[in-house]
Design a protein around this motif. Structure first.
Motif, PDB file in Angstrom:
ATOM      1  N   TYR A 150       0.853  -1.195   0.000  1.00 33.96           N
ATOM      2  CA  TYR A 150       0.000   0.000   0.000  1.00 33.96           C
ATOM      3  C   TYR A 150       0.888   1.245   0.000  1.00 33.96           C
ATOM      4  O   TYR A 150       1.184   1.832   1.043  1.00 33.96           O
ATOM      5  N   LEU A 151       1.294   1.646  -1.182  1.00 38.28           N
ATOM      6  CA  LEU A 151       2.190   2.797  -1.324  1.00 38.28           C
ATOM      7  C   LEU A 151       1.451   4.106  -1.079  1.00 38.28           C
ATOM      8  O   LEU A 151       0.239   4.216  -1.276  1.00 38.28           O
ATOM      9  N   ASP A 152       2.221   5.106  -0.657  1.00 34.23           N
ATOM     10  CA  ASP A 152       1.692   6.463  -0.607  1.00 34.23           C
ATOM     11  C   ASP A 152       1.727   7.035  -2.019  1.00 34.23           C
ATOM     12  O   ASP A 152       2.759   6.974  -2.697  1.00 34.23           O
ATOM     13  N   VAL A 153       0.608   7.561  -2.440  1.00 33.61           N
ATOM     14  CA  VAL A 153       0.475   8.036  -3.822  1.00 33.61           C
ATOM     15  C   VAL A 153       0.301   9.550  -3.821  1.00 33.61           C
ATOM     16  O   VAL A 153      -0.453  10.106  -3.009  1.00 33.61           O
ATOM     17  N   GLU A 154       0.992  10.200  -4.744  1.00 31.08           N
ATOM     18  CA  GLU A 154       0.886  11.653  -4.855  1.00 31.08           C
ATOM     19  C   GLU A 154      -0.436  12.030  -5.532  1.00 31.08           C
ATOM     20  O   GLU A 154      -0.948  11.279  -6.374  1.00 31.08           O
ATOM     21  N   PRO A 155      -0.978  13.214  -5.193  1.00 30.82           N
ATOM     22  CA  PRO A 155      -2.256  13.636  -5.813  1.00 30.82           C
ATOM     23  C   PRO A 155      -2.188  13.730  -7.334  1.00 30.82           C
ATOM     24  O   PRO A 155      -3.196  13.532  -8.012  1.00 30.82           O
ATOM     25  N   HIS A 156      -0.983  14.030  -7.882  1.00 28.76           N
ATOM     26  CA  HIS A 156      -0.871  14.203  -9.330  1.00 28.76           C
ATOM     27  C   HIS A 156      -0.678  12.866 -10.068  1.00 28.76           C
ATOM     28  O   HIS A 156      -0.465  12.867 -11.286  1.00 28.76           O
ATOM     29  N   GLN A 157      -0.757  11.756  -9.347  1.00 27.64           N
ATOM     30  CA  GLN A 157      -0.614  10.448  -9.987  1.00 27.64           C
ATOM     31  C   GLN A 157      -1.995   9.834 -10.254  1.00 27.64           C
ATOM     32  O   GLN A 157      -2.860   9.828  -9.377  1.00 27.64           O
ATOM     33  N   TRP A 158      -2.150   9.339 -11.470  1.00 33.26           N
ATOM     34  CA  TRP A 158      -3.377   8.623 -11.812  1.00 33.26           C
ATOM     35  C   TRP A 158      -3.484   7.353 -10.962  1.00 33.26           C
ATOM     36  O   TRP A 158      -2.461   6.717 -10.671  1.00 33.26           O
ATOM     37  N   PRO A 159      -4.697   6.931 -10.613  1.00 36.25           N
ATOM     38  CA  PRO A 159      -4.850   5.600  -9.988  1.00 36.25           C
ATOM     39  C   PRO A 159      -4.788   4.512 -11.061  1.00 36.25           C
ATOM     40  O   PRO A 159      -5.678   3.666 -11.184  1.00 36.25           O
ATOM     41  N   ILE A 160      -3.743   4.577 -11.854  1.00 37.23           N
ATOM     42  CA  ILE A 160      -3.482   3.590 -12.911  1.00 37.23           C
ATOM     43  C   ILE A 160      -2.125   2.969 -12.606  1.00 37.23           C
ATOM     44  O   ILE A 160      -1.127   3.674 -12.453  1.00 37.23           O
ATOM     45  N   ILE A 161      -2.089   1.649 -12.516  1.00 37.09           N
ATOM     46  CA  ILE A 161      -0.896   0.941 -12.043  1.00 37.09           C
ATOM     47  C   ILE A 161      -0.203   0.250 -13.210  1.00 37.09           C
ATOM     48  O   ILE A 161      -0.837  -0.459 -13.997  1.00 37.09           O
ATOM     49  N   TYR A 162       1.119   0.458 -13.286  1.00 34.28           N
ATOM     50  CA  TYR A 162       1.893  -0.202 -14.342  1.00 34.28           C
ATOM     51  C   TYR A 162       3.367  -0.156 -13.986  1.00 34.28           C
ATOM     52  O   TYR A 162       3.858   0.794 -13.378  1.00 34.28           O
ATOM     53  N   SER A 163       4.088  -1.197 -14.387  1.00 33.90           N
ATOM     54  CA  SER A 163       5.544  -1.234 -14.289  1.00 33.90           C
ATOM     55  C   SER A 163       6.104  -1.820 -15.581  1.00 33.90           C
ATOM     56  O   SER A 163       5.530  -2.770 -16.129  1.00 33.90           O
ATOM     57  N   PRO A 164       7.218  -1.269 -16.065  1.00 32.73           N
ATOM     58  CA  PRO A 164       7.855  -1.877 -17.251  1.00 32.73           C
ATOM     59  C   PRO A 164       8.217  -3.342 -17.033  1.00 32.73           C
ATOM     60  O   PRO A 164       8.335  -4.113 -17.999  1.00 32.73           O
ATOM     61  N   ASP A 165       8.355  -3.732 -15.772  1.00 36.28           N
ATOM     62  CA  ASP A 165       8.717  -5.118 -15.462  1.00 36.28           C
ATOM     63  C   ASP A 165       7.517  -6.062 -15.473  1.00 36.28           C
ATOM     64  O   ASP A 165       7.658  -7.252 -15.147  1.00 36.28           O
ATOM     65  N   TYR A 166       6.342  -5.548 -15.825  1.00 40.41           N
ATOM     66  CA  TYR A 166       5.184  -6.429 -16.021  1.00 40.41           C
ATOM     67  C   TYR A 166       5.432  -7.410 -17.167  1.00 40.41           C
ATOM     68  O   TYR A 166       4.919  -8.531 -17.171  1.00 40.41           O
TER      69      TYR A 166
ATOM     70  N   GLU B 261     -10.240   4.759  -2.343  1.00 42.19           N
ATOM     71  CA  GLU B 261      -9.890   6.144  -2.015  1.00 42.19           C
ATOM     72  C   GLU B 261     -10.297   7.128  -3.107  1.00 42.19           C
ATOM     73  O   GLU B 261     -10.759   8.238  -2.817  1.00 42.19           O
ATOM     74  N   ARG B 262     -10.156   6.715  -4.351  1.00 44.43           N
ATOM     75  CA  ARG B 262     -10.385   7.625  -5.481  1.00 44.43           C
ATOM     76  C   ARG B 262     -11.698   7.365  -6.207  1.00 44.43           C
ATOM     77  O   ARG B 262     -12.102   8.159  -7.055  1.00 44.43           O
ATOM     78  N   GLY B 263     -12.348   6.234  -5.933  1.00 47.12           N
ATOM     79  CA  GLY B 263     -13.587   5.895  -6.631  1.00 47.12           C
ATOM     80  C   GLY B 263     -13.383   4.958  -7.806  1.00 47.12           C
ATOM     81  O   GLY B 263     -14.320   4.289  -8.243  1.00 47.12           O
ATOM     82  N   TRP B 264     -12.165   4.879  -8.318  1.00 43.56           N
ATOM     83  CA  TRP B 264     -11.863   3.972  -9.423  1.00 43.56           C
ATOM     84  C   TRP B 264     -10.350   3.754  -9.472  1.00 43.56           C
ATOM     85  O   TRP B 264      -9.573   4.564  -8.959  1.00 43.56           O
ATOM     86  N   ALA B 265      -9.937   2.679 -10.112  1.00 43.81           N
ATOM     87  CA  ALA B 265      -8.516   2.415 -10.356  1.00 43.81           C
ATOM     88  C   ALA B 265      -8.416   1.359 -11.438  1.00 43.81           C
ATOM     89  O   ALA B 265      -9.338   0.554 -11.635  1.00 43.81           O
ATOM     90  N   ILE B 266      -7.297   1.370 -12.137  1.00 43.78           N
ATOM     91  CA  ILE B 266      -7.045   0.396 -13.204  1.00 43.78           C
ATOM     92  C   ILE B 266      -5.640  -0.160 -13.037  1.00 43.78           C
ATOM     93  O   ILE B 266      -4.670   0.603 -12.933  1.00 43.78           O
ATOM     94  N   ASN B 267      -5.543  -1.471 -12.991  1.00 48.10           N
ATOM     95  CA  ASN B 267      -4.245  -2.133 -13.102  1.00 48.10           C
ATOM     96  C   ASN B 267      -4.116  -2.593 -14.545  1.00 48.10           C
ATOM     97  O   ASN B 267      -4.922  -3.408 -15.023  1.00 48.10           O
ATOM     98  N   ILE B 268      -3.123  -2.079 -15.249  1.00 48.19           N
ATOM     99  CA  ILE B 268      -2.955  -2.444 -16.660  1.00 48.19           C
ATOM    100  C   ILE B 268      -2.639  -3.928 -16.802  1.00 48.19           C
ATOM    101  O   ILE B 268      -2.826  -4.513 -17.868  1.00 48.19           O
ATOM    102  N   GLY B 269      -2.212  -4.571 -15.738  1.00 49.32           N
ATOM    103  CA  GLY B 269      -1.993  -6.024 -15.733  1.00 49.32           C
ATOM    104  C   GLY B 269      -3.010  -6.723 -14.850  1.00 49.32           C
ATOM    105  O   GLY B 269      -4.100  -6.228 -14.587  1.00 49.32           O
ATOM    106  N   GLY B 270      -2.626  -7.899 -14.355  1.00 52.81           N
ATOM    107  CA  GLY B 270      -3.459  -8.633 -13.405  1.00 52.81           C
ATOM    108  C   GLY B 270      -4.648  -9.330 -14.037  1.00 52.81           C
ATOM    109  O   GLY B 270      -4.764  -9.457 -15.254  1.00 52.81           O
ATOM    110  N   GLY B 271      -5.540  -9.791 -13.179  1.00 49.07           N
ATOM    111  CA  GLY B 271      -6.713 -10.533 -13.638  1.00 49.07           C
ATOM    112  C   GLY B 271      -6.431 -12.012 -13.814  1.00 49.07           C
ATOM    113  O   GLY B 271      -6.954 -12.656 -14.733  1.00 49.07           O
ATOM    114  N   PHE B 272      -5.651 -12.593 -12.893  1.00 42.90           N
ATOM    115  CA  PHE B 272      -5.269 -14.013 -12.985  1.00 42.90           C
ATOM    116  C   PHE B 272      -6.379 -14.882 -12.380  1.00 42.90           C
ATOM    117  O   PHE B 272      -6.199 -15.514 -11.333  1.00 42.90           O
ATOM    118  N   HIS B 273      -7.496 -14.936 -13.063  1.00 43.19           N
ATOM    119  CA  HIS B 273      -8.712 -15.491 -12.475  1.00 43.19           C
ATOM    120  C   HIS B 273      -8.779 -17.017 -12.472  1.00 43.19           C
ATOM    121  O   HIS B 273      -9.745 -17.573 -11.944  1.00 43.19           O
TER     122      HIS B 273
END
Length: 486
Positions: free
Chosen positions: A113-129, A235-247
């Protein structure tokens, strides 16, 4: 002369007759003998009489005693069983309490649970995905580099940049044990197990440290991304992980290129922290989400699962279906209109039945027409409309529902284009926003080069390749792969 009392008398026959004194003496002696015999007989009879009641008492009392003792034995046995059951229940409760305490401790120690800056989108991604190693990733139809392509397209459209995106941390073993068993985590330390889960047999030949670094670490990063995205959605009402969904992965078993149960983990974190009481999983991947269905099978009061999937393809998990609250099984090659009607009507019914604190949206794109495994016929525009509709449902409830989206499956090279086009459409229609991020982006770019507003008359954005999806290809090879699944 002898005295008369002592003399002997003789009869004429020569018989000797006792004198009177002798007769009296004999009489007394006989009387004593008789008395002695009678006394002895009485004593024997008395002993016999005394013994007889004792024997009779034993004979008569014995059945009664047994009959009285047997129920006591049964009652004692039943009592022991009850005590044993109570002890087992206490031990189970104690074990559950200990497990709960361990999980809570792991979550408290977690750094996901990282601290996120207000100017950061609630969109999660890493080049290491992205997964790339000696071309092994090409042995599976899954595009293991699609996540990077999605990010590049969003960046190209000036929606976000490196400073406004959130990079997650890798889920540690302690993080994974919030949902997974130690036995399952240990199995992943064997390359042959990972080869089975990823469905890439040559992986079994690789040293496990390479498998951990090149295959599993990207998946652990995406898992950390899903856990963080769920928290940001609250916290923000919405978020997107560009990866994940290992259902397809449950707490005890992986499969279908799914090694970690990121959806289960994301919800477990929220539940154990008391952030939510109820959750809904909307799974619109073409395949059944048997992993999270198995995990939440006993928690249907707190987790509602709506799953829309092709009934004829992998995994065909009949047992996991018990975990589905609303099951929508579709047939091969269902097209836009029928599909959209089914999704809309069932989602509305589900939200009327169940009021979740969060909606987890598994937005697989393997339902796209031409997908070799999903075997459905949804157009690129249909995928974009579908995602827009889901976000509108969450927003337009009397009390808007926080929504977290994960991208899940999709086995065509144009999947990344369509995912990016869908996210851009959500942004341009105001269904997702972050004013601070947009302001930061504008300062970085100078005069705005991005176009948030949808041009007049354009229903949804398109990308360079999204319209190139094959149309109407229902050949034998495609249906063959779709039938046998992954």
């Amino acid at each position: 002369m002898a005295e008369s009392g002592d003399s002997l008398l003789k009869t004429t026959d020569g018989e000797v007759v006792l004198t009177e004194g002798e007769r009296n003496g004999n009489r007394e002696s006989k009387h004593c003998e008789d008395t002695s015999m009678e006394a002895e007989s009485e004593h024997q009879n008395k002993d016999a009489e005394e013994r007889l009641p004792e024997n009779q008492s034993e004979t008569e009392q014995s059945p009664v005693t047994v009959q009285e003792e047997r129920p006591v034995e049964r009652r004692t046995s039943e009592s022991d069983d009850m005590e044993e059951e109570e002890r087992e229940e206490e031990e189970t409760e104690q074990d559950t309490a200990e497990q709960f305490a361990q999980i809570k401790e792991r979550i408290q120690k977690s750094k996901l649970y990282l601290d996120v800056e207000p100017h950061q989108w609630p969109i999660i991604y890493s080049p290491d995905y992205n997964i790339s190693f000696l071309g092994f990733e090409k042995l599976h139809p899954f595009d293991s580099g699609k996540w990077g392509k999605v990010y590049s397209l969003l960046k190209k459209e000036c929606m976000l940049c490196d400073e406004t995106i959130i990079c997650p941390l890798e889920a540690t073993e302690d993080d994974l044990l919030v949902a997974h068993t130690k036995k399952y985590i240990s199995r992943l330390k064997w390359s042959i197990s990972v080869a089975g889960i990823t469905e890439v047999p040559p992986v079994a030949l690789l040293p496990n440290y390479i498998v951990q670094k090149k295959v599993l670490r990207p998946l652990r990063l995406q898992t950390g991304g899903s856990i963080l995205a769920a928290k940001l959605a609250m916290e923000r009402g919405w978020a997107i992980n560009i990866g994940g969904g290992f259902h397809h992965c449950s707490s005890k078993q992986g499969g279908g290129f799914c090694a970690y149960a990121d959806i289960t983990l994301a919800l477990r974190f929220l539940f154990h922290q008391g952030t939510i009481q109820k959750a809904m999983i909307l799974d619109l991947d073409a395949h059944q989400g048997n992993g999270h269905e198995r995990d939440f099978m006993q928690d249907k009061e707190s987790v509602y699962i709506l799953d829309v999937y092709n009934r004829h393809i992998y995994p065909r998990d009949g047992f996991a279906k018990r975990g589905i609250s609303r099951k929508v099984e579709v047939n091969y090659f269902i097209a836009d209109e029928q599909y959209m009607t089914l999704v809309a009507s069932n989602l509305e019914a589900a939200l009327n039945e169940f009021e979740p604190d969060i909606l987890v949206y598994n937005a697989g794109t393997d339902s796209l027409e031409g997908d070799p495994l999903g075997a459905l016929s949804i157009s690129p525009q249909g995928i974009i409309r579908r995602d827009m509709m889901v976000f509108e449902f969450a927003r337009d409830r009397p009390k808007p529902i926080p929504i977290v989206m994960v991208t899940s499956g999709g086995y065509q090279r144009n999947n990344a284009d369509i995912i990016a086009a869908s996210i851009l459409n959500l942004w341009r229609r105001g269904l997702i926003s972050c004013p601070e991020a947009e302001e930061f982006q504008a300062k970085q770019d100078g005069p705005s080069t991005s176009s948030r507003q949808t041009p007049e008359g354009e229903e949804t954005p398109s990308t360079s390749n999204s319209e190139s999806a094959p149309q109407g290809n229902r050949g034998f090879f495609r249906s063959f792969l779709g039938f046998f699944g992954k």
